[in-house]
Design a protein around this motif. Sequence first.
Motif, PDB file in Angstrom:
ATOM      1  N   LEU A   1     -37.207   2.872  -7.217  1.00 15.15           N
ATOM      2  CA  LEU A   1     -36.134   1.949  -7.584  1.00 15.15           C
ATOM      3  C   LEU A   1     -36.178   1.586  -9.062  1.00 15.15           C
ATOM      4  O   LEU A   1     -35.153   1.361  -9.699  1.00 15.15           O
ATOM      5  CB  LEU A   1     -36.236   0.678  -6.732  1.00 15.15           C
ATOM      6  N   PHE A   2     -37.378   1.517  -9.648  1.00 20.17           N
ATOM      7  CA  PHE A   2     -37.548   1.078 -11.028  1.00 20.17           C
ATOM      8  C   PHE A   2     -37.798   2.228 -12.000  1.00 20.17           C
ATOM      9  O   PHE A   2     -38.115   2.012 -13.158  1.00 20.17           O
ATOM     10  CB  PHE A   2     -38.684   0.055 -11.112  1.00 20.17           C
ATOM     11  N   TRP A   3     -37.686   3.463 -11.537  1.00 17.52           N
ATOM     12  CA  TRP A   3     -37.775   4.598 -12.444  1.00 17.52           C
ATOM     13  C   TRP A   3     -36.502   4.690 -13.296  1.00 17.52           C
ATOM     14  O   TRP A   3     -35.466   4.114 -12.969  1.00 17.52           O
ATOM     15  CB  TRP A   3     -37.927   5.897 -11.666  1.00 17.52           C
ATOM     16  N   ASP A   4     -36.605   5.448 -14.387  1.00 15.94           N
ATOM     17  CA  ASP A   4     -35.437   5.701 -15.218  1.00 15.94           C
ATOM     18  C   ASP A   4     -35.674   6.997 -15.983  1.00 15.94           C
ATOM     19  O   ASP A   4     -36.630   7.741 -15.679  1.00 15.94           O
ATOM     20  CB  ASP A   4     -35.166   4.515 -16.149  1.00 15.94           C
ATOM     21  N   THR A   5     -34.861   7.243 -16.997  1.00 21.41           N
ATOM     22  CA  THR A   5     -34.873   8.546 -17.659  1.00 21.41           C
ATOM     23  C   THR A   5     -35.453   8.524 -19.072  1.00 21.41           C
ATOM     24  O   THR A   5     -35.440   9.548 -19.745  1.00 21.41           O
ATOM     25  CB  THR A   5     -33.447   9.109 -17.712  1.00 21.41           C
ATOM     26  N   SER A   6     -35.948   7.385 -19.543  1.00 21.46           N
ATOM     27  CA  SER A   6     -36.474   7.294 -20.911  1.00 21.46           C
ATOM     28  C   SER A   6     -37.776   6.494 -20.918  1.00 21.46           C
ATOM     29  O   SER A   6     -37.797   5.348 -20.460  1.00 21.46           O
ATOM     30  CB  SER A   6     -35.448   6.648 -21.838  1.00 21.46           C
ATOM     31  N   TYR A   7     -38.835   7.100 -21.471  1.00 20.13           N
ATOM     32  CA  TYR A   7     -40.163   6.472 -21.527  1.00 20.13           C
ATOM     33  C   TYR A   7     -40.779   6.695 -22.902  1.00 20.13           C
ATOM     34  O   TYR A   7     -40.448   7.653 -23.599  1.00 20.13           O
ATOM     35  CB  TYR A   7     -41.107   7.083 -20.491  1.00 20.13           C
ATOM     36  N   VAL A   8     -41.707   5.807 -23.254  1.00 16.03           N
ATOM     37  CA  VAL A   8     -42.580   6.025 -24.401  1.00 16.03           C
ATOM     38  C   VAL A   8     -44.010   5.928 -23.890  1.00 16.03           C
ATOM     39  O   VAL A   8     -44.368   4.971 -23.194  1.00 16.03           O
ATOM     40  CB  VAL A   8     -42.334   4.995 -25.518  1.00 16.03           C
ATOM     41  N   GLY A   9     -44.821   6.903 -24.212  1.00 15.46           N
ATOM     42  CA  GLY A   9     -46.174   6.982 -23.672  1.00 15.46           C
ATOM     43  C   GLY A   9     -47.092   5.899 -24.196  1.00 15.46           C
ATOM     44  O   GLY A   9     -46.944   5.413 -25.321  1.00 15.46           O
ATOM     45  N   ALA A  10     -48.048   5.498 -23.357  1.00 14.96           N
ATOM     46  CA  ALA A  10     -49.136   4.603 -23.752  1.00 14.96           C
ATOM     47  C   ALA A  10     -50.404   5.152 -23.137  1.00 14.96           C
ATOM     48  O   ALA A  10     -50.472   5.373 -21.926  1.00 14.96           O
ATOM     49  CB  ALA A  10     -48.876   3.179 -23.276  1.00 14.96           C
ATOM     50  N   SER A  11     -51.397   5.372 -23.960  1.00 16.96           N
ATOM     51  CA  SER A  11     -52.692   5.851 -23.484  1.00 16.96           C
ATOM     52  C   SER A  11     -53.752   5.366 -24.465  1.00 16.96           C
ATOM     53  O   SER A  11     -53.781   4.180 -24.786  1.00 16.96           O
ATOM     54  CB  SER A  11     -52.686   7.378 -23.334  1.00 16.96           C
ATOM     55  N   PHE A  12     -54.596   6.232 -24.941  1.00 19.88           N
ATOM     56  CA  PHE A  12     -55.523   5.877 -26.013  1.00 19.88           C
ATOM     57  C   PHE A  12     -56.118   7.163 -26.570  1.00 19.88           C
ATOM     58  O   PHE A  12     -55.921   8.256 -26.023  1.00 19.88           O
ATOM     59  CB  PHE A  12     -56.629   4.930 -25.541  1.00 19.88           C
ATOM     60  N   SER A  13     -56.854   7.029 -27.675  1.00 23.62           N
ATOM     61  CA  SER A  13     -57.362   8.203 -28.374  1.00 23.62           C
ATOM     62  C   SER A  13     -58.305   9.034 -27.510  1.00 23.62           C
ATOM     63  O   SER A  13     -59.039   8.502 -26.664  1.00 23.62           O
ATOM     64  CB  SER A  13     -58.100   7.777 -29.650  1.00 23.62           C
ATOM     65  N   ALA A  14     -58.296  10.330 -27.760  1.00 22.97           N
ATOM     66  CA  ALA A  14     -59.250  11.231 -27.123  1.00 22.97           C
ATOM     67  C   ALA A  14     -60.649  10.951 -27.656  1.00 22.97           C
ATOM     68  O   ALA A  14     -60.836  10.393 -28.751  1.00 22.97           O
ATOM     69  CB  ALA A  14     -58.866  12.679 -27.414  1.00 22.97           C
ATOM     70  N   LEU A  15     -61.646  11.342 -26.867  1.00 29.10           N
ATOM     71  CA  LEU A  15     -63.043  11.301 -27.302  1.00 29.10           C
ATOM     72  C   LEU A  15     -63.549  12.739 -27.262  1.00 29.10           C
ATOM     73  O   LEU A  15     -63.889  13.266 -26.200  1.00 29.10           O
ATOM     74  CB  LEU A  15     -63.874  10.401 -26.387  1.00 29.10           C
ATOM     75  N   ILE A  16     -63.526  13.385 -28.410  1.00 28.32           N
ATOM     76  CA  ILE A  16     -63.918  14.793 -28.503  1.00 28.32           C
ATOM     77  C   ILE A  16     -65.087  14.903 -29.464  1.00 28.32           C
ATOM     78  O   ILE A  16     -64.948  14.705 -30.671  1.00 28.32           O
ATOM     79  CB  ILE A  16     -62.729  15.658 -28.954  1.00 28.32           C
ATOM     80  N   VAL A  17     -66.258  15.175 -28.900  1.00 23.13           N
ATOM     81  CA  VAL A  17     -67.486  15.227 -29.683  1.00 23.13           C
ATOM     82  C   VAL A  17     -68.000  16.658 -29.794  1.00 23.13           C
ATOM     83  O   VAL A  17     -68.527  17.070 -30.818  1.00 23.13           O
ATOM     84  CB  VAL A  17     -68.565  14.318 -29.042  1.00 23.13           C
ATOM     85  N   SER A  18     -67.837  17.423 -28.726  1.00 22.79           N
ATOM     86  CA  SER A  18     -68.322  18.797 -28.657  1.00 22.79           C
ATOM     87  C   SER A  18     -67.649  19.446 -27.447  1.00 22.79           C
ATOM     88  O   SER A  18     -66.992  18.759 -26.659  1.00 22.79           O
ATOM     89  CB  SER A  18     -69.843  18.825 -28.489  1.00 22.79           C
ATOM     90  N   PRO A  19     -67.793  20.755 -27.269  1.00 23.02           N
ATOM     91  CA  PRO A  19     -67.223  21.371 -26.059  1.00 23.02           C
ATOM     92  C   PRO A  19     -67.733  20.734 -24.768  1.00 23.02           C
ATOM     93  O   PRO A  19     -67.027  20.756 -23.752  1.00 23.02           O
ATOM     94  CB  PRO A  19     -67.655  22.830 -26.180  1.00 23.02           C
ATOM     95  N   GLN A  20     -68.902  20.135 -24.799  1.00 19.76           N
ATOM     96  CA  GLN A  20     -69.446  19.472 -23.612  1.00 19.76           C
ATOM     97  C   GLN A  20     -68.876  18.066 -23.432  1.00 19.76           C
ATOM     98  O   GLN A  20     -68.915  17.526 -22.333  1.00 19.76           O
ATOM     99  CB  GLN A  20     -70.971  19.398 -23.690  1.00 19.76           C
TER     100      GLN A  20
END
Length: 382
Positions: free
Chosen positions: A148-167
């Motif tokens: 009922l509350f969905w629509d067709t326009s969004y802006v994402g919210a997340s947070f920065s990646a944590l990438i230190v090494s392939p592991q």
Amino acid sequence: MKLLSCCCAAILLLCIHADVFSQSHFTHTVTTVAQQSKASPEASDFWFAIPQNSDPNDDAGKVFSVSVSMNTSGTAHIQVNGQQAVTKSMTPGGVWEFLLPKSVELQSSSTVELDKAIHVWSDDAEMTVYVLSRNPYTSDGFMAIPRLFWDTSYVGASFSALIVSPQFDLPSEFCVIAAHEETRVTITPTQNLRQTSDPAKVFHEKGKSFSVTLKRGECIQYQTVFDLGGSELDLTGTVVTANKPIGVIGASVCPFIPADPYCDHICEMLLPVSRWGRTYHTIPFAGRKPPGGDSFYLIGSADNQTITRNGNHYATIGRFEKYFRDDINEPSVWSSSAPFMLVQYINSATYGVPAGQPRNTGDPAMVVVNPAEQFAKTVIFQ
């Protein structure tokens, strides 16, 4: 470097259908404030997915679950992996906790998933649906938003990646869910995106729009490219539009918030732009020690938009521009003449804590704060 952390008990913010509390076990207590009548079929129809939580190769302790609540008698249905739905008769104030198979977790990027969208619905009663993505040291949850509350326009919210090494490749991410056939989704990412088969290769370039078509019940996850030189790699601000209403979940596999040797998974189902408000009320999460506080993202809907906090000027931002602060440690009333989105985060356990002092309660989690314009007289929470 420590990359794991303990769960926390986050405070619960009241809203229309109740706001999500993150980083917590769901306690099976239901409070009903007023009688709620069935408004439309879309009010009792939920679709969602499970974004990747922490290391996909370390899932021994992962638990994904759905908790369904009703304040009237009715029948609830849960369908997973396209299989036959499981059905349960509900009583007022009852809670149905349903464990999902681990196979529902999205572990791909830029790949349409045919059977990983979860469908929860009722034909005769309204309900509230909570989702828990539990890992022993990195957990979060969200309240599913009904169709009922969905629509067709969004802006994402997340947070920065944590990438230190392939592991330690823990990207920022989001996923899109379709409930209609031939749903054409257009995405303009704020960061370079990967494809699962080659994480270090740019599959979709930052700032360049692309489209994908989803069928009913399909979903797709996008993750930032593996880049050890990336300065931020945060998908917050990504614009997602569609020709039919969609659901969008913002997440990050296991970020520091904003910087700390402790990370946690974060995830939250997002409000479409049409549901943003002009007034928000927030209080600090429990266990914050002065002078630290919580982090906030603000995302504007208009150019040169002024936002105040407790009556004082706080920020001036542009349309779909993000603004970040990491030190709000008091109850706040946020307001603006134009709608905006407000996202509150629990900071990592030792961030802002003086050396030698006990750590804060809990670790990263996120909640999309519900605007005051959408408060209601009926709240069901667990």
